[in-house]
Design a protein around this motif. Structure first.
Motif, PDB file in Angstrom:
ATOM      1  N   LEU A 117      -8.036  -0.162  -2.844  1.00 38.42           N
ATOM      2  CA  LEU A 117      -7.734   0.912  -1.907  1.00 38.42           C
ATOM      3  C   LEU A 117      -7.126   2.119  -2.637  1.00 38.42           C
ATOM      4  O   LEU A 117      -7.392   3.268  -2.288  1.00 38.42           O
TER       5      LEU A 117
ATOM      6  N   ARG B 245      -7.252   2.177   8.044  1.00 43.00           N
ATOM      7  CA  ARG B 245      -8.336   3.145   8.277  1.00 43.00           C
ATOM      8  C   ARG B 245      -7.779   4.550   8.484  1.00 43.00           C
ATOM      9  O   ARG B 245      -8.276   5.525   7.926  1.00 43.00           O
TER      10      ARG B 245
ATOM     11  N   LEU C 194      -6.168 -13.254   3.739  1.00 44.13           N
ATOM     12  CA  LEU C 194      -6.043 -11.988   4.456  1.00 44.13           C
ATOM     13  C   LEU C 194      -6.782 -10.856   3.738  1.00 44.13           C
ATOM     14  O   LEU C 194      -7.499 -10.078   4.366  1.00 44.13           O
TER      15      LEU C 194
ATOM     16  N   LEU D 109       0.838  -1.203   0.000  1.00 39.06           N
ATOM     17  CA  LEU D 109       0.000   0.000   0.000  1.00 39.06           C
ATOM     18  C   LEU D 109       0.876   1.257   0.000  1.00 39.06           C
ATOM     19  O   LEU D 109       0.585   2.235  -0.686  1.00 39.06           O
TER      20      LEU D 109
ATOM     21  N   ILE E 282      -5.631  -3.262  10.242  1.00 37.45           N
ATOM     22  CA  ILE E 282      -6.850  -2.608   9.749  1.00 37.45           C
ATOM     23  C   ILE E 282      -6.932  -1.174  10.270  1.00 37.45           C
ATOM     24  O   ILE E 282      -7.298  -0.252   9.542  1.00 37.45           O
TER      25      ILE E 282
ATOM     26  N   ILE F  17      -0.180   5.062  -0.773  1.00 36.61           N
ATOM     27  CA  ILE F  17      -1.101   5.273   0.346  1.00 36.61           C
ATOM     28  C   ILE F  17      -0.248   5.350   1.614  1.00 36.61           C
ATOM     29  O   ILE F  17       0.439   4.394   1.952  1.00 36.61           O
TER      30      ILE F  17
ATOM     31  N   LEU G 224      -6.975  -6.043  -3.515  1.00 37.74           N
ATOM     32  CA  LEU G 224      -7.180  -5.145  -2.385  1.00 37.74           C
ATOM     33  C   LEU G 224      -6.369  -3.853  -2.567  1.00 37.74           C
ATOM     34  O   LEU G 224      -6.872  -2.750  -2.333  1.00 37.74           O
ATOM     35  N   VAL G 225      -5.119  -3.998  -2.982  1.00 38.88           N
ATOM     36  CA  VAL G 225      -4.272  -2.822  -3.194  1.00 38.88           C
ATOM     37  C   VAL G 225      -4.916  -1.922  -4.247  1.00 38.88           C
ATOM     38  O   VAL G 225      -5.044  -0.707  -4.062  1.00 38.88           O
TER      39      VAL G 225
ATOM     40  N   GLU H 183     -10.458 -10.960   4.369  1.00 42.44           N
ATOM     41  CA  GLU H 183     -10.782 -10.572   5.739  1.00 42.44           C
ATOM     42  C   GLU H 183     -10.665  -9.053   5.924  1.00 42.44           C
ATOM     43  O   GLU H 183     -11.554  -8.410   6.483  1.00 42.44           O
ATOM     44  N   VAL H 184      -9.565  -8.490   5.425  1.00 45.99           N
ATOM     45  CA  VAL H 184      -9.352  -7.051   5.593  1.00 45.99           C
ATOM     46  C   VAL H 184     -10.444  -6.263   4.875  1.00 45.99           C
ATOM     47  O   VAL H 184     -11.019  -5.326   5.446  1.00 45.99           O
TER      48      VAL H 184
ATOM     49  N   GLN I 279     -13.728  -6.483   6.804  1.00 42.33           N
ATOM     50  CA  GLN I 279     -13.700  -5.636   8.005  1.00 42.33           C
ATOM     51  C   GLN I 279     -13.826  -4.159   7.645  1.00 42.33           C
ATOM     52  O   GLN I 279     -14.548  -3.406   8.300  1.00 42.33           O
ATOM     53  N   LEU I 280     -13.105  -3.743   6.603  1.00 40.58           N
ATOM     54  CA  LEU I 280     -13.161  -2.331   6.211  1.00 40.58           C
ATOM     55  C   LEU I 280     -14.562  -1.951   5.737  1.00 40.58           C
ATOM     56  O   LEU I 280     -15.077  -0.887   6.074  1.00 40.58           O
TER      57      LEU I 280
ATOM     58  N   ILE J 116     -16.292   1.612   4.962  1.00 37.03           N
ATOM     59  CA  ILE J 116     -15.482   2.015   3.807  1.00 37.03           C
ATOM     60  C   ILE J 116     -15.984   1.271   2.577  1.00 37.03           C
ATOM     61  O   ILE J 116     -16.063   0.044   2.572  1.00 37.03           O
TER      62      ILE J 116
ATOM     63  N   TYR K 180      -9.948   3.886  -4.114  1.00 32.27           N
ATOM     64  CA  TYR K 180     -10.694   4.549  -3.056  1.00 32.27           C
ATOM     65  C   TYR K 180     -10.049   5.891  -2.686  1.00 32.27           C
ATOM     66  O   TYR K 180     -10.737   6.908  -2.583  1.00 32.27           O
TER      67      TYR K 180
ATOM     68  N   GLN L  27     -16.805  -1.396   8.503  1.00 31.61           N
ATOM     69  CA  GLN L  27     -16.554  -0.129   9.185  1.00 31.61           C
ATOM     70  C   GLN L  27     -16.912   1.052   8.287  1.00 31.61           C
ATOM     71  O   GLN L  27     -16.464   2.176   8.523  1.00 31.61           O
TER      72      GLN L  27
END
Lengths: 289, 282
Positions: free
Chosen positions: B274, A282, B245, A260, A278, A265, B270-271, B248-249, B252-253, B258, B277, B256
């Motif tokens: 994000l 966030r 992973l 990331l 996480i 990021i 995922l990368v 899961e991440v 969870q995001l 996102i 995003y 929350q």
């Protein structure tokens, strides 16, 4: 009190075409009460190393001292002391369930202590205690055949057999290999309990960086027979290049966070566990907003 | 076209005894030719029992197991089935038998009574396919775990196997060895269209399959693409299993608040998600 390795070297099949130097001047101290992980790729010397900890192998050069006693002592008195010192170090091999052989679980666990001359009431006490430690109810399991248990249960019986020897140091070579996620977690919790509640000093070989980060207070990384580093897991895992050179992968969460960062990021990239990772993501996302 | 078919398959160990155990319980499942199926499940869920039916190491207590249309209970066809289905087990040390790597790979074709030059060609080709040519004169015990597993795979390839059944082939390997074996399996699947049945506890490995079957108490509890299976994070945990992973991440995001797209299971995805995003919010 500690297990101390001083400049330990070991060569397999010396002076033959297959000569292979498995350990090269390895020195470290495992303090009583510590929880140490050993990691490294296949052939890095991990298993050779652990076999030195209770004198199954003697160093070609150097010394292994358990509570100050040299395991390779050669005098008559020294050999006697070395034997007593070796008994302080319990060894759980890879896939220990393959070593079960008795007709009942209680008899299998009794084998080790019996060989040390323990019998009668004390023997029974030890069997009972080590079974309870491993989460095997004594009355339910003692007369059952170890061969009718599940893989995870068999492994618990095998570890109970080592605990019945009342070791002070417990060495486990990849204790969770081949278990499903639930079985792994349960065994890890048990090992944790052995460390915290029963004050056993633990040494475990593992490929699982997450487990190492979560459990161990220090990690020894082996590479080509040499100790590449001994440090707290958090610190060792930050050294990406060293890990790569040793043929290991950084913990998955750390890897993700590094990726990331590379993608621009601005995430705080020192988390290993899920929750902290996480949280770091966030925070980076809300900063970006 | 389906290559493997289980029809109402049941397998009981110790049938009729006090400790009778029903490892597979009325399973209906078919596996397509040329597919890559991962099988997940807890220890004792019936995965290995299932695998051993595919080349007739175990026979059904009731029901049928068909491989390429042939019934494993039919002894005359069983030998043909075993040529078509190669097995690789968990422990690399239990399946290599010869003192030299190329002899080990040659063991199968030699037993078919083939001409020496044909055997030579098959062995060379098989070793090349698993990238182990360099080690053909090595003694197996001097190889790493990942290399040993690749030799076991080569042994199956030398038999012109059409299907590989791998039962936790990476459980005993270090991360490097695991990556080597998985890479080899994927290559054989993509380049040769070999049907793959891959049993594993590593969710990241299952994520590269095109289908995941989840075994629970001898039945197929769930069946779908890795994306479908791993989307159900709480369900997987409830079954005592894990998810990759990245899955899961992202779960969870999303929980929350996102907003990430559904169905993320790999780190790359995922990368990318994000990145997108943060670009949007800028």
């Amino acid at each position: 009190m500690s297990i101390e390795l001083k400049q330990v070297s070991y060569t397999y099949m010396p002076k033959t075409p297959y000569e292979h130097k498995a350990l090269d001047a390895v020195s470290f101290t495992l303090e009583e009460g510590s929880f140490t992980a050993i990691a490294g790729h296949t052939g890095s010397g991990k298993s050779t190393l652990v076999q030195h900890l209770n004198g199954l192998l003697h160093p070609e050069n150097g010394q292994v001292l358990v509570d100050g006693t040299d395991l390779a002592a050669s005098s008559k008195q020294g050999r006697k002391e070395a034997m007593a010192a070796r008994n302080k170090v319990g060894m759980v091999f890879q896939y220990p369930e393959q070593q079960l052989f008795e007709e009942t679980i209680a008899a299998d666990i009794a084998f080790g202590p019996k060989n040390q001359g323990i019998e009668g009431k004390e023997l029974e006490e030890r069997i009972k205690e080590s079974m309870e430690l491993m989460g095997l109810a004594y009355d339910e399991f003692k007369d059952r055949s170890p061969f009718q248990l599940s893989g995870g249960q068999k492994r618990r019986v095998a570890i109970a057999g080592v605990l019945a020897l009342h070791p002070k140091y417990l060495v486990l070579d990849e204790p969770t290999a081949g278990l499903d996620p639930l079985g792994r977690e349960a065994l890890i919790q048990t090992i944790c309990k052995l460390h915290k509640k029963w004050k056993l000093t633990i040494v475990f070989v593992s490929h699982n960086m997450e487990d190492i980060a979560r459990l161990a207070d220090s990690v020894i990384i082996m590479n080509h027979g040499k100790m590449a580093i001994k440090a707290a897991p958090q610190e060792a895992f930050m050294q990406t290049e060293l890990l790569q050179a040793a043929g290991l992968q950084e913990p998955a969460m750390l890897h993700l966070l590094h990726r990331l960062r590379e993608a621009g990021i601005p995430v705080n990239d020192n988390a290993i566990e899920l929750e902290t990772g996480i949280k770091a993501i966030r925070e980076a996302l809300s900063d970006a907003e | 076209m389906s290559f493997i078919e289980f029809h109402d398959l049941t397998h009981c160990y110790n049938l009729g005894q006090k400790n009778e155990h029903r490892a597979i319980d009325g399973l209906d499942l078919s596996i397509e030719k040329g597919s890559f199926t991962a099988i997940l499940g807890q220890n004792g869920s019936g995965k290995s029992t299932l695998a051993k039916h595919i080349n007739g190491l175990l026979l059904p207590t009731s029901g049928i197991c068909l491989v390429d249309g042939k019934d494993t209970r039919n002894l005359e066809e069983l030998w043909q089935i075993r040529r078509q289905v190669g097995m690789v087990f968990q422990n690399p040390d239990n399946q290599l038998i010869a003192a030299v790597v190329e002899d080990d790979v040659a063991f199968g074709p030699e037993n078919l009574g083939l001409e020496p030059q044909v055997i030579r060609a098959k062995v060379d080709e098989a070793l090349k396919a698993v990238n182990m040519t360099k080690y053909k004169n090595f003694a197996p015990h001097l190889l790493s775990g990942g290399q040993k597993q690749r030799i076991a795979i080569a042994g199956a390839l030398a038999m012109d196997t059409e299907c590989l059944v791998l039962d936790e082939p990476t459980a005993m390997l270090d991360p490097q060895g695991r990556a080597e074996v998985l890479r080899t399996v994927r290559k054989l699947h993509e380049e040769r269209g070999i049907t793959i049945v891959y049993i594993t506890h590593f969710m990241e490995e299952a994520a590269v399959a095109d289908r995941v079957v989840l075994m629970d108490s001898g039945r197929a509890a769930a069946d779908g693409t890795p994306r479908e299976i791993f989307a159900d994070v709480p369900g997987m945990k409830k079954r005592g299993l894990d998810v990759p992973l990245a899955a899961e991440v992202s779960w969870q995001l999303r929980r929350q608040g996102i907003k990430l797209p559904d169905g993320i299971i790999t780190e790359d995805e995922l990368v990318e998600a994000l990145e997108a995003y943060t670009c949007q919010s800028n």
